[in-house]
Write a protein that holds these residues in place. Structure first.
Motif, PDB file in Angstrom:
ATOM      1  N   PRO B 147       7.329 -32.224 -10.716  1.00 18.53           N
ATOM      2  CA  PRO B 147       7.071 -32.857 -12.017  1.00 18.53           C
ATOM      3  C   PRO B 147       6.111 -32.038 -12.891  1.00 18.53           C
ATOM      4  CG  PRO B 147       6.850 -34.449 -10.247  1.00 18.53           C
ATOM      5  CD  PRO B 147       7.009 -33.114  -9.597  1.00 18.53           C
ATOM      6  N   ILE B 148       5.146 -31.349 -12.263  1.00 19.44           N
ATOM      7  CA  ILE B 148       4.176 -30.590 -13.080  1.00 19.44           C
ATOM      8  C   ILE B 148       4.860 -29.403 -13.746  1.00 19.44           C
ATOM      9  CG2 ILE B 148       2.106 -29.129 -12.987  1.00 19.44           C
ATOM     10  CD1 ILE B 148       1.018 -31.142 -10.904  1.00 19.44           C
ATOM     11  N   VAL B 149       5.639 -28.645 -12.972  1.00 19.45           N
ATOM     12  CA  VAL B 149       6.347 -27.490 -13.553  1.00 19.45           C
ATOM     13  C   VAL B 149       7.353 -27.966 -14.601  1.00 19.45           C
ATOM     14  CG1 VAL B 149       7.963 -25.613 -13.042  1.00 19.45           C
ATOM     15  CG2 VAL B 149       6.019 -26.021 -11.532  1.00 19.45           C
ATOM     16  N   ALA B 150       8.091 -29.045 -14.258  1.00 21.07           N
ATOM     17  CA  ALA B 150       9.088 -29.568 -15.201  1.00 21.07           C
ATOM     18  C   ALA B 150       8.393 -30.057 -16.479  1.00 21.07           C
ATOM     19  CB  ALA B 150       9.877 -30.694 -14.553  1.00 21.07           C
ATOM     20  N   GLY B 151       7.226 -30.688 -16.309  1.00 23.75           N
ATOM     21  CA  GLY B 151       6.464 -31.175 -17.471  1.00 23.75           C
ATOM     22  C   GLY B 151       6.015 -30.022 -18.359  1.00 23.75           C
TER      23      GLY B 151
END
Lengths: 243, 247
Positions: B147-151
Motif C-alpha cells: 500500500p505504501i509504494v502504491a500510495g
C-alpha cells in the motif's frame, strides 16, 4: 546537398477563413541575399514562420534543403523574429551558452566579439538593456551562426537610420556566404543595394520573383520604385500587378 | 537535447524557488527558538513568536502559490508567448520541449513538498520523537510495503495528471483567436467536471472487494491518473506540433 535551398509548391496557409498565403510557388537557391517585399498583411511573416517551423502549412509542400520543416531544417535555419524572444531574467552569457548548447554552427567567439563591440558584458542582464541594445544583441547571436538559411523578419523596422546601418552592416559582414539570407521588409530603399533577388508578395500571392539586376534592366527603374508603383496601385484600389 | 532544455527550464524556475525555500527553512529555524521561548514569555514578550509564526504561515502560502503560478507561467510564457519563437525554432521536437517543462515542474513541486516537510520538522524538532517516528515509518514499510509504494505511485501520478491537465487546457485555450487565458480556465474547469462525474459513476459501480484491498485500489488509481497524464500529454504535443499559432 540539394541545389535549391527553399522549394514551395502550391503552398497555402489559412487562419480560419482568412487565407494568408495562397498557392505560393517559389524556389530559392543558395548563396543569395533575397528581399521578401510587401506591405503589411501581404504574408511575409507567415511565409517566414512556415519556413522556420513555427507554423504548419494548410496545403501544398514546403522543403528546405530537401526536407520538410523539422529538427534538421531548424538546425540549418537562423531566425530573427520581429520581436524579442529572450527571457528577460537571462544574462548575455546565458544567451551565448544557450546558443552554443543548441546550435553546433554557433561561433561563440564571434558572438562575444560582437557583444564587446556593443559594450555588452557577459554579466549584463537582458532586463536592464535598452530596446535597441536587446535588438542588436539578438541580431548578433543570430548572425553568429554559420547557417544555411538566415530568416530575418523586419530587421530594420522601427529603428533609427544609424541603427539601420549597423544592422545591415552586421548582416553583410557576418552571414555564411554559402548560405542564403531572406530579409522581409517594406523599407526597400535601405536594403535594395544588398539584394540579389526580390520577391514581391501581395495579399498572399507571389506577384514577382526576379533578380534585382533583371528588374532594373527590364523595368528601367529601381526595386524601390517598382515596389511603390505596385503597392500604390493597391492602396488606390488598383488591379493586382501581374506578369 | 531534452537534458539541455531541462537545464534551462530548471534554471529559470530555481532562481525564484531557491531564495523562497531558503527563507522558509530560515524562518522555521527562528520559529523553533521562538516557540520554545513561549513557555517563559507572557504578554508582549509573546509577540516575536507570534510574528515569526505569521511570517512562516505567509511563506508556506507563498511557496504553494509561487509553485502553482510558476508551473503555469513557465509553460505559457515559455512556449505560447514570445519565448516560444526561440523555443520552437530550436532543433528539437515539441515532445522534448513538453517533457522538459513537465520534468522541471515535477522537480520544483517535489522540492517544495520536501522543503515544506523539512521546515515542519525543524519547527517541531525533538530528537526522541523523531527517532520514534522514523522507527514507526520503517516498521510501516516492512509491514505494509504494497500500500505504501502504491500510495506513492498514485500521489506522483495524480501530480503529473494535474500538471498535464493545466498544460492541455492552456494548449486548447491557445487555439482560440481571442481571450485565450479565459478559454484555458474554462477548459480546465470543464475537463475537471467531466472526470469528476466519470469518477463518481465508476466509484458507484466499482466492485466492493477492490475497495477492501488497499494496494489494488491505489494501483488502479495510479494507473487511472497515469493514463489521463498520457492522454493530456499527447493532446498537448499534437496541438504544439500541428496547431501552434504564436501571436
Amino acid at each position: 546537398m540539394k541545389e535549391d535551398l527553399i522549394v514551395c509548391r502550391d503552398l497555402v496557409k489559412d487562419y480560419g477563413k482568412f487565407t494568408a498565403l495562397d498557392q505560393v510557388n517559389l524556389t530559392i537557391g543558395r548563396g543569395r541575399i533575397v528581399g521578401l517585399l510587401g506591405p503589411n498583411g501581404s504574408g511575409k511573416t507567415t511565409l517566414i514562420k512556415l519556413l522556420c517551423g513555427l507554423l504548419q502549412p494548410s496545403g501544398g509542400e514546403l522543403l528546405i534543403d530537401g526536407q520538410k520543416p523539422g529538427p534538421y531544417t531548424k538546425s540549418q535555419v537562423s531566425y530573427l523574429p520581429d520581436r524579442m524572444y529572450f527571457a528577460d531574467w537571462m544574462k548575455a552569457k546565458d544567451l551565448t551558452d544557450f546558443f552554443a548548447d543548441f546550435y553546433p554552427d554557433f561561433d561563440r567567439t564571434k558572438a562575444e566579439d560582437m557583444c564587446r563591440s556593443l559594450k555588452i558584458e557577459p554579466g549584463h542582464r537582458i532586463k536592464s538593456m535598452s530596446k535597441g541594445t536587446k535588438e542588436k544583441l539578438q541580431l548578433a547571436l543570430v548572425m553568429s551562426r554559420k547557417a544555411q538559411l538566415y530568416l530575418l523578419d523586419e530587421p530594420i523596422a522601427g529603428v533609427d537610420p544609424a541603427a539601420r546601418d549597423y544592422i545591415m552592416n552586421t548582416i553583410l559582414t557576418n552571414y555564411n556566404e554559402n548560405g542564403t539570407v531572406l530579409i522581409s521588409t517594406h523599407l526597400i530603399g535601405d536594403v535594395e543595394r544588398v539584394l540579389d533577388e526580390a520577391i514581391f508578395l501581395q495579399t498572399g500571392h507571389v506577384v514577382r520573383h526576379d533578380s534585382v539586376d533583371a528588374i532594373r534592366e527590364k523595368e528601367g527603374k529601381s526595386v524601390d520604385a517598382l515596389f511603390r508603383e505596385i503597392f500604390r496601385a493597391e492602396a488606390y484600389g488598383g488591379e493586382h500587378y501581374d506578369r | 537535447m531534452t537534458g539541455k532544455l531541462l537545464k534551462y527550464d530548471l534554471k529559470s524556475m530555481l532562481r525564484n524557488f531557491i531564495p523562497l525555500w531558503a527563507a522558509l527553512v530560515a524562518v522555521s529555524i527562528i520559529n523553533y527558538f521562538t516557540i520554545h521561548s513561549l513557555d517563559q514569555a507572557k504578554g508582549v514578550a509573546q509577540l516575536p513568536a507570534m510574528v515569526a509564526m505569521l511570517v512562516y504561515g505567509s511563506l508556506v502560502v507563498a511557496v504553494m502559490v509561487v509553485t502553482a503560478v510558476l508551473v503555469i507561467q513557465r509553460f505559457y510564457q515559455g512556449l505560447l508567448k514570445d519565448e516560444g519563437y526561440l523555443m520552437f525554432t530550436l532543433p528539437v521536437k515539441p515532445w522534448q520541449l513538453l517533457t522538459s517543462k513537465l520534468a522541471a515542474a515535477v522537480i520544483v513541486c517535489l522540492g517544495s513538498c520536501i522543503v515544506g516537510g523539512i521546515s515542519v520538522m525543524v519547527i517541531a524538532f525533538d530528537s526522541e520523537t523523531y527517532l520514534t517516528m522514523f522507527d514507526a515509518i520503517g516498521m510501516a514499510f516492512r509491514l505494509y510495503p504494497g500500500p505504501i509504494v502504491a500510495g506513492c505511485l498514485a500521489a506522483i501520478a495524480s501530480g503529473l495528471c494535474t500538471i498535464t491537465q493545466i498544460y492541455v487546457s492552456l494548449a486548447l485555450g491557445h487555439l482560440a483567436s481571442k481571450h485565450r487565458i479565459g478559454w484555458a480556465v474554462g477548459i480546465y474547469i470543464a475537463i475537471h467536471m467531466v472526470f469528476s462525474w466519470l469518477e463518481l459513476a465508476v466509484g458507484i459501480t466499482m466492485p466492493v472487494p477492490l475497495f477492501q484491498d488497499a494496494t489494488s485500489f491505489l494501483l488502479i488509481l495510479a494507473a487511472y491518473y497515469f493514463l489521463r497524464t498520457v492522454a493530456f500529454f499527447v493532446v498537448t504535443e499534437r496541438i504544439l506540433s500541428k496547431k501552434l499559432n504564436l501571436e
